[in-house]
Design a protein around this motif. Structure first.
Motif, PDB file in Angstrom:
ATOM      1  N   ASN A   1       1.113   6.258  -7.149  1.00  0.00           N
ATOM      2  CA  ASN A   1      -0.231   6.727  -7.490  1.00  0.00           C
ATOM      3  C   ASN A   1      -1.035   5.642  -8.220  1.00  0.00           C
ATOM      4  O   ASN A   1      -1.751   5.910  -9.201  1.00  0.00           O
ATOM      5  CB  ASN A   1      -0.180   8.001  -8.343  1.00  0.00           C
TER       6      ASN A   1
ATOM      7  N   HIS B   1       0.823  -1.215   0.000  1.00  0.00           N
ATOM      8  CA  HIS B   1       0.000   0.000   0.000  1.00  0.00           C
ATOM      9  C   HIS B   1       0.859   1.269   0.000  1.00  0.00           C
ATOM     10  O   HIS B   1       0.481   2.273  -0.622  1.00  0.00           O
ATOM     11  CB  HIS B   1      -0.952  -0.018   1.193  1.00  0.00           C
ATOM     12  N   ARG B   2       1.991   1.222   0.654  1.00  0.00           N
ATOM     13  CA  ARG B   2       2.878   2.398   0.616  1.00  0.00           C
ATOM     14  C   ARG B   2       3.410   2.621  -0.790  1.00  0.00           C
ATOM     15  O   ARG B   2       3.497   3.762  -1.267  1.00  0.00           O
ATOM     16  CB  ARG B   2       4.022   2.210   1.615  1.00  0.00           C
TER      17      ARG B   2
ATOM     18  N   LYS C   1       0.675   4.035  -3.065  1.00  0.00           N
ATOM     19  CA  LYS C   1       0.501   5.480  -2.885  1.00  0.00           C
ATOM     20  C   LYS C   1       1.636   6.246  -3.552  1.00  0.00           C
ATOM     21  O   LYS C   1       1.405   7.275  -4.225  1.00  0.00           O
ATOM     22  CB  LYS C   1       0.445   5.810  -1.397  1.00  0.00           C
TER      23      LYS C   1
ATOM     24  N   TRP D   1      -5.922   9.008  -3.827  1.00  0.00           N
ATOM     25  CA  TRP D   1      -4.981   9.054  -2.722  1.00  0.00           C
ATOM     26  C   TRP D   1      -4.969  10.434  -2.055  1.00  0.00           C
ATOM     27  O   TRP D   1      -4.850  10.549  -0.821  1.00  0.00           O
ATOM     28  CB  TRP D   1      -3.571   8.725  -3.217  1.00  0.00           C
TER      29      TRP D   1
ATOM     30  N   GLU E   1      -4.139   3.670  -8.277  1.00  0.00           N
ATOM     31  CA  GLU E   1      -5.473   3.782  -7.699  1.00  0.00           C
ATOM     32  C   GLU E   1      -6.383   2.711  -8.286  1.00  0.00           C
ATOM     33  O   GLU E   1      -6.385   2.480  -9.499  1.00  0.00           O
ATOM     34  CB  GLU E   1      -6.045   5.178  -7.948  1.00  0.00           C
TER      35      GLU E   1
ATOM     36  N   ALA F   1      -5.291   5.327   5.156  1.00  0.00           N
ATOM     37  CA  ALA F   1      -5.227   4.624   3.869  1.00  0.00           C
ATOM     38  C   ALA F   1      -5.963   3.287   3.915  1.00  0.00           C
ATOM     39  O   ALA F   1      -6.311   2.738   2.872  1.00  0.00           O
ATOM     40  CB  ALA F   1      -3.773   4.395   3.470  1.00  0.00           C
TER      41      ALA F   1
ATOM     42  N   ARG G   1      -7.478  10.593   0.683  1.00  0.00           N
ATOM     43  CA  ARG G   1      -7.466   9.550   1.700  1.00  0.00           C
ATOM     44  C   ARG G   1      -6.447   9.872   2.794  1.00  0.00           C
ATOM     45  O   ARG G   1      -6.204   9.100   3.670  1.00  0.00           O
ATOM     46  CB  ARG G   1      -7.156   8.186   1.056  1.00  0.00           C
TER      47      ARG G   1
END
Length: 417
Positions: A252, A245-246, A249, A414, A254, A277, A417
């Motif tokens: 980018n 997930h890092r 992000k 992002w 999505e 997140a 969020r």
């Protein structure tokens, strides 16, 4: 929960006899050996599972034990399959146990259950879910939780029934990506999800396994980004979930819907690592919070007492693996062992196979009924609990366990969020 997943927010044992040091005729103890990863990469969840198992033991002992016999535990540390196998042999041969339990992770469950079968004793698996555990023709292995393939099935069924319409698309038009860690659990879940997708008449837009211990997910996330999926179903553990997930992000990446399967997305600590997140992500996993109306009255009381004791010890709500560990031993101590004629493995096996408990008989919503070389699609399967439950829930930034409606479909960008 077994046939149609519900939505909820936060949402090995060995038996031997030893006489007490007294001249009076007292009931003998049931000495239980529990194999869990108390150290190593799975230690956190292994120790949490053991806490839940201790609570089940204590609650039963406070009411007189099993047929008047108090239960005691003998611990065995299983940080990896090799160590687990050695510890299982030690507990069986040196402690004289006739039943072992644990083990949290599928690689451990596979190795330890094989050792139990080699010695002709019962293995009562609490959580490890790889399908192969019950598909090797073994007579003495019982898997109280759901087989891994069912986790992926639930995720796809939920996508079809509840999520496709929220994206304004037909299920068959969705671009669904499947990402799975390539060891025992992830492979089994991926296999089940792939088969279920075929059964539902869809072709996955992306299907890839990866090493859960990889340190750079840039190539993986970039490939996912290029696919542009509507739904990402990801089977992962804790560290790789955070990294994924890092990196998503950072690059980018999505995706409108994410469904995480099991440990990586279901632990309470995930929010501490990812913050907001996590909000909006769905989880297909062992149930945590079950509608009390779905439980038998006496099971409702056990669930409330377990939650209270667990929070008193660890100061947080139990995750799915802890609830499942309690449920597996609670039914063993209260339903199975009271029915056995003796602690001979064949008698315990007969008692387990006699179980025909309806849904709602365990605190996680499960029932209890085991296969016995009688499944139409697999004549070698024995010991799978065909009434075990899978739950679907969603992160919604709750302060407490609660039940709400689905929200955040599609996931916000992002930046929001």
């Amino acid at each position: 929960m077994r046939n149609r997943p519900s939505i909820a927010l936060w949402t090995a044992v060995g038996l031997a006899f030893t006489t007490l040091p007294t001249l009076s005729a007292q009931a003998q103890d049931l000495k239980i050996g529990v194999l869990e990863p108390f150290t190593g990469p799975w230690a956190k969840n292994g120790n949490e599972s053991y806490t839940a198992m201790e609570i089940a033991r204590d609650m039963v002992n406070e009411k007189g034990g099993v047929k008047g016999q108090k239960i005691s535990f003998v611990r065995g540390d299983a940080p990896d399959p090799s160590a687990g196998k050695s510890e299982a042999e030690r507990i069986i041969t040196q402690e004289g146990v006739k039943l072992i339990t644990g083990t949290y992770a599928s690689p451990l469950g596979i190795a330890i259950s094989a050792e139990a079968e080699r010695h002709g004793i019962i293995h009562w698996e609490t959580i490890a879910s790889a399908d192969i555990i019950t598909k090797r023709g073994y007579r003495h292995v019982f898997q109280a939780g759901p087989a891994a393939s069912r986790y992926g099935n639930a995720a796809l069924d939920f996508t079809k029934e509840e999520l496709a319409g929220r994206l304004g698309k037909k299920f068959e038009d969705l671009r669904i990506a499947l990402l799975w860690e390539n060891r025992a659990f992830g492979t089994a879940v991926g296999t089940g999800a792939r088969a279920r997708a075929g059964g539902l008449g869809i072709k996955l837009a992306y299907d890839e396994g990866y090493d859960q211990f990889m340190t750079d997910m840039t190539p993986l996330v970039q490939r996912l980004k290029d696919v542009k999926p509507d739904v990402l179903i990801v089977i992962s553990f804790i560290n790789d979930t955070v990294l994924l997930h890092r990196k998503a992000k950072e690059l980018n990446f999505e995706v409108p819907i994410i469904i995480g399967v099991s440990a990586g997305h279901s632990v309470p600590d995930l929010k501490g690592s990812l913050g907001t997140a996590v909000d909006g992500i769905f989880v297909s996993d062992l149930p945590v919070l079950v509608n009390p109306k779905a439980l038998l009255p006496q099971v409702q009381a056990a669930a409330v007492e377990f939650d209270k004791r667990y929070e008193n010890v660890l100061h947080r709500v139990p995750a799915g693996h802890a609830v499942a560990s309690f449920a597996a031993l609670w039914t063993l101590f209260n339903d199975v062992l009271p029915k056995e004629k003796s602690m001979d493995p064949e008698d315990v096996r007969a008692a387990a196979l006699s179980m025909d408990l309806p849904d709602g008989s365990l605190i996680n919503g499960s029932g209890l009924k085991f296969s016995n070389f009688d499944l139409p699609n697999d004549a070698k399967d024995a010991g799978q609990n065909i009434r075990s439950s899978i739950g679907i829930w969603q992160w919604q930034n709750p302060k407490n366990l609660a039940t709400n409606d689905i929200t955040m479909v599609p996931l916000p960008a992002w930046a929001k969020r």
